[in-house]
Every structure is written in structure tokens, then in C-alpha cells.
Write a protein that holds these residues in place. Structure first.
Motif, PDB file in Angstrom:
ATOM      1  N   ASP A  76       0.830  -1.224   0.000  1.00  0.00           N
ATOM      2  CA  ASP A  76       0.000   0.000   0.000  1.00  0.00           C
ATOM      3  C   ASP A  76       0.853   1.258   0.000  1.00  0.00           C
ATOM      4  O   ASP A  76       0.466   2.258  -0.574  1.00  0.00           O
ATOM      5  CB  ASP A  76      -1.022   0.109   1.144  1.00  0.00           C
ATOM      6  CG  ASP A  76      -0.918  -0.940   2.194  1.00  0.00           C
ATOM      7  OD1 ASP A  76      -0.417  -2.024   1.847  1.00  0.00           O
ATOM      8  OD2 ASP A  76      -1.349  -0.678   3.335  1.00  0.00           O
TER       9      ASP A  76
ATOM     10  N   GLU B  77       1.853   1.806  -3.526  1.00  0.00           N
ATOM     11  CA  GLU B  77       0.712   2.277  -4.329  1.00  0.00           C
ATOM     12  C   GLU B  77       0.412   3.748  -4.042  1.00  0.00           C
ATOM     13  O   GLU B  77       0.063   4.504  -4.946  1.00  0.00           O
ATOM     14  CB  GLU B  77      -0.538   1.419  -4.056  1.00  0.00           C
ATOM     15  CG  GLU B  77      -0.430  -0.030  -4.545  1.00  0.00           C
ATOM     16  CD  GLU B  77      -0.288  -0.159  -6.062  1.00  0.00           C
ATOM     17  OE1 GLU B  77      -0.668   0.787  -6.785  1.00  0.00           O
ATOM     18  OE2 GLU B  77       0.212  -1.214  -6.517  1.00  0.00           O
ATOM     19  N   THR B  78       0.559   4.158  -2.776  1.00  0.00           N
ATOM     20  CA  THR B  78       0.307   5.553  -2.418  1.00  0.00           C
ATOM     21  C   THR B  78       1.282   6.483  -3.137  1.00  0.00           C
ATOM     22  O   THR B  78       0.886   7.474  -3.737  1.00  0.00           O
ATOM     23  CB  THR B  78       0.447   5.755  -0.888  1.00  0.00           C
ATOM     24  OG1 THR B  78      -0.402   4.822  -0.242  1.00  0.00           O
ATOM     25  CG2 THR B  78       0.095   7.161  -0.464  1.00  0.00           C
TER      26      THR B  78
END
Ligand code: GTP
Ligand code: MG
Length: 410
Positions: free
Chosen positions: A150, A153-154
Motif C-alpha cells: 500500500d 501504491e500511495t
């Protein structure tokens, strides 16, 4: 294939470490070197860091000549790479615009911990302005965020958003979660990030393509000298190819003639290609050719201009409409006037701030109409080597830019 890579990114996001890792894992560094540097690191009671490789190279290089950027060579199974580490955005611009080489690909290093920072934005803007079509984003320091998907992805969406807001349509854009320190997804596929299925950085680099070698020939004149009554024009082929027997024209001097001989250090060539530094002996109609001229073929000649549209970034001082300064492009140095400032642009966001301003300040970018003494320029997108220029005032580089349009009718 020889591939030129430029490495950019915010301070401390891991550029030097990444180069150290590439050199080390590609076995471009000799073993004794590793030991020597490891010992040095121990003496300083610091953790062994790859950045040390680079720093020690830097010191060596600095002793010999003053340089702003460091270029290092390494070899993969497939290509030879010249990789240039750019410490700051001034050095980046100088390197890109005055440097002889053009980057085939840029690697943007962004820390997974910190994400996009000021210099990340500036560099991205410049990559766009310079028309670099292949960009790999190394989301670095993944080890420091426990290799979490994550977080990757951020950062990835942060960057994508920014690129979209610039309108940057890179032909090839790739995000790679990496750790330069631990060597994840640089040369070696990471074991801690099985969720990532894309290529490692070196696989991505090995897949880089180089554009068009079939451009019109452009020969930038560096010097003209005479040996034993024979006049040799020394310079560099910046694009296309020249052959013995070609009919050439040089601008802005207007000299024309046929190539009788192409000389290189220690020999003679039948033909010369982009990147070759050569001397040509030409059977001239006129003797006016000089440094700053650009040679091409009579059938597709370089066109001298007195006015062009460029986009420039200011590195220092300010610039006002009507001001005159020196403009350098290739080997030419001419007087130039700021005829018109069309749009002032924020170099962090790419947004237009103002139309027809009186002047611009440090860090601003702008589209500018330059009036110049006769000069050969090319659109940056066509022939980058003749499409970039530097602005000089009182002997200092105050800005640099690219040519957007070289015809006189805007
Ligand atoms: P400047 O040259 O100052 O712009 O910095 P740089 O981008 O070259 O960064 P450098 O390689 O010097 O690394 C900065 C710091 O981050 C150093 O302390 C490195 O050890 C650390 N670092 C670099 N890569 C990684 C990584 O993958 N993981 C972690 N945890 N730390 C890293
Ligand atoms: Mg560094």
C-alpha cells in the motif's frame, strides 16, 4: 548498445546509493575497491553504505577537473550504461543543456518514506520540458516501510497524479518498488515483495530503445585549423550520418563544399555517425566557416534563424522583456534579446501563472521569443543537441531552455 541514463530525485532519496548498487551488483567495482571502502566505513564507525562508492569516485574525479555531475559507466549483460548522478536541479539543467550527451532514459528516485518532495516535482517538470520519453520511477527505501504494497501504491498514485497535472505523456513510464540499500529489484529480484510482478530496474533499462538514427545530419563546428596548407573543420556529428563525397553547407556562414576526407584520431572514415567527433576536409567555395556554424547536407540544410520560441527556466537573477544577454547553443555564442515573454510558468507544477509578464524571477519558467544574431537552432523534439540553449549574463549561466519552434512566424 550505449545507453545514457540520468538519475534524478530529491535530496537523500538514495540516488548515490542506487548507483553504488548498480555498480556493485553488475560487478563493475573491483573487489579490492569494496574492501577498501568497507574499511573506510568501519573507521568512521558507520554502517557500510553504497553511497560511499560514489563519494570516493567523486573525490577522485574532482581532483582532475571541476565537475558538477558525476558520470559512471557500467555494463549489464546487454548494454553499456553511462549513468549520471545529478546532485541538484541547477546541475541537472546545466548537465542536460550544456552536456554533450542526451539522456535516453531518466530514473527518478523517490523515497517510499517521504514520497514526493519539492525537488521531485522540479525534476519531473524538467524531464517533461526536455522531452525525455522514457522514465522509470524507483520507489526506493521499500525496506524502511516493511516492503508494504500500500505504501508503494500511495507513492505511485501521488506521482501519477503529478505527471497528469503536467500533461506529461511519457511513452514509457514504469514504477518499481526497490531498496538500493538492500538491493531489492535493482539487479536482483526482491524476495520481500512478491506482490510486485514487473521488471527489476536493470531489466527495465535493458529494454530501453533509442530513437531514430535516421535524422538529417547536423555537424557542429568546434574549430577550424590548417595543417600543411590543408584546412580541417573539427566538430561533432550531432545527428544523422555524413559520408565522403557529401555536398555540405554550413550556416550561418553559408559556406558550401564537398567532403573530401573524414578524419578521426589515428585514421580515416568513409562515414561518420551521431556522436562521432571528426575532422572534415572540404573542397570549399568560400572560407568563411567558423566555430558556431552548423553543417548539413545541401538537400536538407540547417536553417539559420534570427528569432525563435523557446521555453526556459531561470536559475538565478531575473529576466525582463527587452533585456539582452548571451545565448549559447551548440558551439555558437550570440547576442540575444528577450523580445517577448509569452507565459510565465511555475516550474514546480507546470501551471501558467501569467500571460505576457514584464519579467520573470529565479526558478520561474517561461515561454520566450528570443531575437538573436543569425544562429542555427532546431526544435528540441527533432534534434535535441541543437534544441537546447543556455542563457549567460556577465559570464554566469542564469538559465537554460529548449527550442519549441524555430520558424519565425508565431
Ligand atoms: P543527495 O546526493 O544528497 O541528493 O542524496 P542521494 O539521493 O544521493 O541519497 P544517498 O544515496 O546519499 O542516500 C541518502 C541516505 O538514504 C543514506 O543514508 C542512505 O544510506 C539511505 N538510503 C539510500 N537508499 C536506501 C534504501 O534503499 N533503504 C534505506 N533504508 N535507506 C537508504
Ligand atoms: Mg548523492
Amino acid at each position: 548498445m550505449n545507453v545514457n541514463v540520468v538519475l534524478v530525485g530529491h535530496v537523500d532519496h538514495g540516488k548515490s546509493t542506487l548507483i553504488g548498487r548498480l555498480l556493485y551488483d553488475s560487478e563493475s567495482i573491483k573487489d579490492e575497491r569494496v574492501e577498501e571502502i568497507q574499511k573506510l566505513a568501519e573507521e568512521y564507525k558507520r554502517r557500510f553504505e553504497f553511497a560511499y562508492f560514489l563519494d570516493s569516485f567523486e573525490d577522485e574525479l574532482k581532483e582532475e577537473r571541476t565537475i558538477d555531475t558525476v558520470s559512471l559507466m557500467f555494463k549489464s549483460k546487454r548494454n553499456y550504461y553511462t549513468i549520471t548522478d545529478v546532485p541538484g536541479h541547477k546541475e541537472f539543467i546545466k548537465n542536460m543543456l550544456t552536456g554533450a550527451s542526451h539522456a535516453d532514459v531518466a530514473v527518478l528516485v523517490v523515497s517510499a518514506e517521504e514520497g514526493v518532495q519539492e525537488q521531485t516535482r522540479r525534476h519531473m517538470f524538467l524531464l517533461k520540458m526536455l522531452g525525455i520519453k522514457q522514465v522509470f520511477v524507483a520507489v526506493n527505501k521499500m525496506d524502511a516501510v516493511e516492503y508494504k504494497k500500500d505504501r508503494f501504491e500511495t507513492v505511485k498514485s501521488q506521482i501519477s497524479e503529478l505527471l497528469n497535472s503536467f500533461g506529461y505523456a511519457a511513452k514509457k513510464m514504469l514504477f518499481i518498488p526497490a531498496s538500493a540499500m538492500e538491493g531489492d529489484n535493482i539487479y536482483r529480484r526482491s524476495e520481500g515483495m512478491e506482490w510486485y510482478e514487473g521488471p527489476t530496474l536493470i531489466e527495465a533499462l535493458d529494454g530501453v530503445t533509442q530513437e531514430g538514427r535516421e535524422k538529417p545530419p547536423r555537424f557542429v563546428v568546434q574549430d577550424v585549423y590548417e595543417v600543411n596548407g590543408e584546412k580541417t573543420i573539427a566538430g561533432r556529428v550531432e545527428s544523422g550520418m555524413l559520408r565522403r563525397g557529401d555536398e555540405m553547407v554550413f550556416e550561418p556562414s553559408g559556406a558550401e563544399g564537398e567532403i573530401e576526407e573524414i578524419k578521426v584520431f589515428g585514421g580515416e572514415l568513409e562515414e561518420a555517425r551521431a556522436g562521432d567527433s571528426i575532422g572534415v576536409i572540404i573542397n570549399f567555395n568560400d572560407e568563411g566557416v567558423r566555430r558556431g556554424d552548423v553543417g548539413g547536407l545541401i538537400g536538407n540544410p540547417p536553417k539559420p534563424t534570427k528569432e525563435f520560441l523557446g521555453e526556459a527556466v531561470l536559475l538565478g537573477k531575473e529576466l525582463k522583456r527587452g533585456e539582452t544577454l548571451e545565448l549559447r547553443c551548440g558551439t555558437a555564442k550570440v547576442r540575444s534579446e528577450i523580445r517577448e515573454i509569452k507565459e510565465k510558468i511555475d516550474s514546480e507544477t507546470g501551471a501558467v501563472i501569467e500571460s505576457n509578464p514584464e519579467g520573470i524571477n529565479e526558478h520561474d519558467a517561461a515561454t520566450i521569443v528570443f531575437a538573436t544574431e543569425p544562429l542555427v537552432v532546431e526544435k528540441f523534439v527533432d534534434i535535441p543537441e541543437l534544441g537546447r540553449f543556455v542563457l549567460v549574463k556577465n559570464g554566469r549561466n542564469i538559465g537554460a531552455g529548449v527550442v519549441l519552434d524555430a520558424t519565425s512566424s508565431f
